[in-house]
Design a protein around this motif. Structure first.
Motif, short mmCIF file in Angstrom:
data_model
loop_
_atom_site.label_atom_id
_atom_site.label_comp_id
_atom_site.label_asym_id
_atom_site.label_seq_id
_atom_site.Cartn_x
_atom_site.Cartn_y
_atom_site.Cartn_z
N ARG A 63 6.67 -35.23 4.19
CA ARG A 63 5.61 -34.60 5.00
C ARG A 63 4.30 -34.56 4.19
O ARG A 63 4.31 -34.15 3.02
CB ARG A 63 6.01 -33.17 5.38
CG ARG A 63 7.18 -33.12 6.36
CD ARG A 63 7.54 -31.68 6.73
NE ARG A 63 8.64 -31.66 7.68
CZ ARG A 63 8.49 -31.77 9.00
NH1 ARG A 63 7.28 -31.89 9.51
NH2 ARG A 63 9.54 -31.74 9.80
N PRO A 64 3.18 -34.96 4.81
CA PRO A 64 1.92 -35.05 4.04
C PRO A 64 1.46 -33.72 3.46
O PRO A 64 0.78 -33.69 2.44
CB PRO A 64 0.92 -35.60 5.07
CG PRO A 64 1.56 -35.47 6.41
CD PRO A 64 3.03 -35.45 6.19
N GLU A 65 1.85 -32.62 4.09
CA GLU A 65 1.42 -31.31 3.58
C GLU A 65 2.21 -30.88 2.34
O GLU A 65 1.86 -29.90 1.67
CB GLU A 65 1.55 -30.23 4.67
CG GLU A 65 2.97 -29.86 5.08
CD GLU A 65 3.55 -30.72 6.20
OE1 GLU A 65 4.54 -30.28 6.81
OE2 GLU A 65 3.01 -31.82 6.45
N VAL A 66 3.29 -31.61 2.03
CA VAL A 66 4.13 -31.25 0.89
C VAL A 66 3.61 -31.96 -0.36
O VAL A 66 3.60 -33.18 -0.43
CB VAL A 66 5.60 -31.63 1.14
CG1 VAL A 66 6.44 -31.36 -0.10
CG2 VAL A 66 6.16 -30.85 2.32
N THR A 67 3.15 -31.19 -1.33
CA THR A 67 2.74 -31.75 -2.63
C THR A 67 3.41 -30.95 -3.72
O THR A 67 3.97 -29.88 -3.47
CB THR A 67 1.20 -31.64 -2.80
OG1 THR A 67 0.86 -30.25 -2.84
CG2 THR A 67 0.46 -32.33 -1.66
N MET A 68 3.36 -31.45 -4.93
CA MET A 68 3.97 -30.71 -6.04
C MET A 68 3.29 -29.35 -6.21
O MET A 68 3.91 -28.37 -6.57
CB MET A 68 3.89 -31.50 -7.34
CG MET A 68 4.84 -32.68 -7.41
SD MET A 68 6.56 -32.30 -7.00
CE MET A 68 7.05 -31.33 -8.41
#
Length: 459
Positions: free
Chosen positions: A297-302
């Motif tokens: 999902r694009p909203e998921v980042t480290m």
């Protein structure tokens, strides 16, 4: 299409395990998925039986994702003569290497344990396959990116499209000289916290589709089940043991625990991840998030992904793992395997099940014949390492974290296709498979069949 093209159901027919579908054309023989049977002895015995086709005659394998019931037979196939490419996505290759090495290690360990304890029928006890077989299988993994049409044995066209089940998972679309075959592998649920929903399938003449939850719906209230189980167990000074699949489920559970803790719904206690395989898989997931993998999902980042509960403890060695058998303080232990068929979780269950202060939270599908299924079914004793252990701990079930679509979601996913000539409903207990087949017939007007084990059908 002519009678020379066929599919034979070598596994996952009227059972939820052992996915192996043999596609024969005039020009090639390709096995889609190459899974081990798990669960009841009836199924596990089939892993030891000679395959009904000579592995040396298989030109290529296609693996939809890394789970053992889809990839775990590959070392045996290689051991018995297969030497062709095994096509899969790059992430599946990474995760399958971890899973196959671990499976070989467990098989070797179980054989040694059976020898030492004297409860094997064979002297010496032999593993199903060993680490050498696993390494040879890993060497054959041949990567194909998602959504990248490629040509494999006999001119068969192959496209792997994202299934949203675990990282790297795909459904396979095959072009067989004008006949299009879709094999679903395992299809994820639209609400996976990390992965995008499954892609929309293209039109196909024949569909082979999973039905793990073909007669069930996931409950949204499972957060409440987990929060309540943890809170009450901690209040009485107990341990919460969460058997979890090392790949995907452990990561998802850490996200759930971190969220419940942030929301103040569970107390902050030490959370131990006691599974070397899960820790290796976590690294693969972290790399996918860091590189903005298109499945994620694009909203998921480290930076945005809070998957760490405040008191997370990773990578316990053997000594630390043994301490978790009797931690002496309230804590949460996440350990593999998810159906309690092997791994470190067995040692924790052996020590913790007899104590009524403790709880076990089952967080995934439990195949019939596994210890996890026995706990789910309310058995009062389970057999571990040759001895019966009393079950006095509380048992809780939370399926909402499953990586499988439920019946409603499966029908929704398939409804985007125009009706195929035939749909074969597989990878489900017989009741679940029949229930999904009926829904496909009634709601979508499909010709839906539940095939038998070893049945061969013409395309």
């Amino acid at each position: 299409m002519g009678g020379h093209t066929s599919v034979t159901f070598l596994g996952a027919a009227r059972t939820v395990t052992g996915s192996k579908f043999l596609v024969d054309t005039d020009g090639a023989r390709v096995m889609v998925d190459c899974g081990l049977f798990q669960g009841e002895r009836l199924w596990r015995r089939r892993n030891w039986e000679q395959l009904s086709v000579d592995p040396a005659t298989v030109d290529a394998v296609v693996i939809t994702h890394a789970h053992l019931d889809h990839s775990g037979y590959l070392p045996l196939l290689v051991k018995n003569g297969f030497s062709g490419p095994a096509y899969c996505t790059p992430e599946t290759a990474e995760l399958a290497a971890i899973i196959l090495r671990d499976s070989a290690h467990i098989a070797e360990g179980d054989a040694a344990h059976a020898d030492a304890a004297g409860y094997s029928k064979h002297q010496p006890a032999l593993p199903l396959f060993d680490s050498g077989d696993a390494e040879k299988a890993i060497d054959l993994l041949t990567t194909v990116d998602h959504n990248t049409p490629t040509t494999i044995a006999g001119g068969i066209g192959l496209e792997l499209r994202s299934a949203g089940h675990i990282l790297g998972s795909a459904f396979a679309e095959l072009e067989l000289a004008g006949h299009r075959l879709l094999v679903s592998g395992d299809i994820g649920r639209p609400g996976h916290p990390l992965l995008l929903p499954p892609e929309t399938p293209h039109a196909a003449d024949t569909v082979v589709v999973e039905s793990t939850y073909g007669n069930r719906q996931h409950r949204p209230e499972d957060d409440d089940v987990v929060a309540d189980a943890i809170t009450r167990t901690v209040e009485r000074g107990g341990v919460v043991l969460m058997p979890a699949f090392a790949v995907d489920r452990t990561f998802v559970l850490l996200m759930v625990l971190a969220r419940l803790e942030t929301e103040g719904r569970i107390p902050s206690v030490p959370v131990y991840v006691d599974s070397p395989m899960a820790l290796r898989a976590l690294e693969v997931y972290q790399r996918a998030i860091a590189r903005h993998d298109p499945q994620v999902r694009p909203e998921v980042t480290m930076a945005s992904t809070e998957y760490r509960p405040a008191r997370l403890r990773l990578a316990p060695g053997i000594t630390e793992s043994e301490k978790l058998n009797r931690p002496g303080k309230p804590c949460i232990v996440v350990s593999a395997s998810g159906m309690a068929t092997g791994g470190r979780v067995l040692h924790h269950l052996k020590h913790q099940l007899p104590n009524p202060r403790n709880s076990v939270v089952l967080t995934g599908y439990q195949v019939p014949g596994t210890r996890g299924r026995a706990l789910l079914d309310g058995e009062k004793q389970v057999k571990i390492h040759g001895r019966y252990i009393p079950v006095r701990a509380e048992i809780h079930v939370a399926n909402a974290y499953s990586a499988h679509a439920d019946a409603e979601q499966m029908v929704q996913w398939l409804s985007a296709m125009k009706p195929p000539e035939t749909a074969y409903v597989v990878h489900g207990e017989e009741d679940a498979a029949r229930a999904l087949a009926e829904r496909l017939a009634d709601e979508l007007g499909w010709n839906a069949v539940v095939p038998r084990y070893l049945e061969r059908v013409r395309l």
